[in-house]
Design an enzyme around this catalytic site. Structure first.
Site, PDB file in Angstrom:
ATOM      1  N   GLY A 251      -2.775   6.906   1.993  1.00 16.97           N
ATOM      2  CA  GLY A 251      -3.325   6.202   3.093  1.00 16.97           C
ATOM      3  C   GLY A 251      -2.581   5.462   3.998  1.00 16.97           C
ATOM      4  O   GLY A 251      -2.856   5.179   5.103  1.00 16.97           O
ATOM      5  N   ASP A 252      -1.659   4.962   3.542  1.00 13.74           N
ATOM      6  CA  ASP A 252      -0.648   4.198   4.373  1.00 13.74           C
ATOM      7  C   ASP A 252      -0.096   4.983   5.280  1.00 13.74           C
ATOM      8  O   ASP A 252       0.055   4.324   6.481  1.00 13.74           O
ATOM      9  CB  ASP A 252       0.711   3.606   3.489  1.00 13.74           C
ATOM     10  CG  ASP A 252       0.039   2.848   1.832  1.00 13.74           C
ATOM     11  OD1 ASP A 252      -1.101   2.530   2.157  1.00 13.74           O
ATOM     12  OD2 ASP A 252       0.692   3.153   1.119  1.00 13.74           O
TER      13      ASP A 252
END
Length: 306
Positions: A251-252
């Site tokens: 997600g980062d």
């Protein structure tokens, strides 16, 4: 410049073994120590994309020095605020034959009022044209308004911000019009206490975040791909084929790809494409994805208006 803020960074001690047997002595097959934290992951992906960023946050004690040493191997620009207590250690156990990942995360240091003030003063260099990415959990004693205070300060200085957090801390920042918010579909459902039946319902509730002030909403859906929702349109990125090795940081990586590309192009659809590629590339990698893997995965992703 893009600034990433990791309030509660960590040394991630990643252990790999065949099976995890609780209550017994376990022997690892492999282990590695990595500089961890959602904002750190964002800066590392941007480095792979040849985009400059400055990593901000709190580090302290002997583990903080070790954290900075590990981070120096990635040649990132940093401007950390030193604190008295130790940077945390997170233990991540990958049991290959059980196909299970277990995480034990440290709480992190207590941040004094003086240390918080020093950190806020360190934000004074941020200004017009900059993007600030705030990501991850807060240290245990920080006020729940900490991200909101940062957003208010940097917005007055002319910068945009992206926030990747959950719950009320996310909702509180929406009136300040974050450039991007990125809940996964479970987090989005939890925000509104609902259960989604289909993608159209996900889009409907993503638009509620837009109504509250967000400029763009990214919704990651694991093996079902991802969505970009704007006030007028919605787009889907397919999930490319590959073996998921490590979901930590995916997600980062998506945020990094979106933010870095948006700063260069101001094109949300191309930014979404690159974000989806970065997220999947990291999921298919042992660690944060390298440029070659991102380029490979990018070719397998298509963006469709829905």
């Amino acid at each position: 410049m893009i600034y990433t803020i990791t309030v509660n960074p960590s040394i991630d001690y990643v252990l790999q073994l065949k099976n995890l047997n609780t209550g017994e002595v376990n022997r690892t097959q492999n282990d590695v120590k990595l500089p961890g934290g959602k904002g750190i992951n964002v800066s590392r992906i941007m480095k792979e994309l040849n985009i400059d960023s400055t990593a901000l946050g709190f580090v302290g004690g002997a583990t903080g020095s070790m954290f900075e040493e590990l981070l120096s191997q990635h040649n990132l620009k940093t401007s950390f605020t030193r604190v008295k207590e130790d940077t945390r250690i997170n233990v991540k156990i990958n049991a290959t034959e059980q196909n299970e990942e277990t995480e034990i995360n440290g709480a992190g240091p207590t941040i004094s009022n003086e240390e918080q003030t020093n950190f806020m003063n360190n934000l004074s260099e941020i200004g017009k044209g900059d993007i600030v990415v705030m990501a991850g959990s807060l240290s245990r004693n920080l006020n729940t308004n900490f991200y909101l205070d940062i957003a208010e300060k940097i917005q007055k200085q002319g910068a945009e911000f992206i926030i990747d957090t959950t719950g009320q801390a996310l909702l509180d920042t929406l009136p300040l019009h974050p450039l991007v918010v990125k809940p996964n579909h479970h987090e989005l459902a939890d925000l509104f206490d609902v259960t989604f039946k289909d993608e159209q319902e996900i889009i409907t509730y993503a638009r509620k975040l837009l109504d509250k002030g967000a400029k763009h909403v990214l919704v990651s859906m694991a093996g079902d791909g991802a969505l970009l929702v704007t006030k007028d349109k919605a787009y889907k990125a397919n999930a490319p084929k590959g073996t998921v090795i490590n979901s930590v940081g995916a997600g980062d990586s998506m945020i990094a790809g979106f933010a870095g590309t948006f700063m260069e192009t101001n094109d949300p659809i191309e930014s979404f494409h690159m974000g989806a590629a970065c997220g999947s590339a990291t999921a298919f990698s042992q660690d944060i994805a390298i440029k070659e893997k991102i380029d490979e995965v990018y070719k397998e992703i298509s963006i469709t208006e829905i």
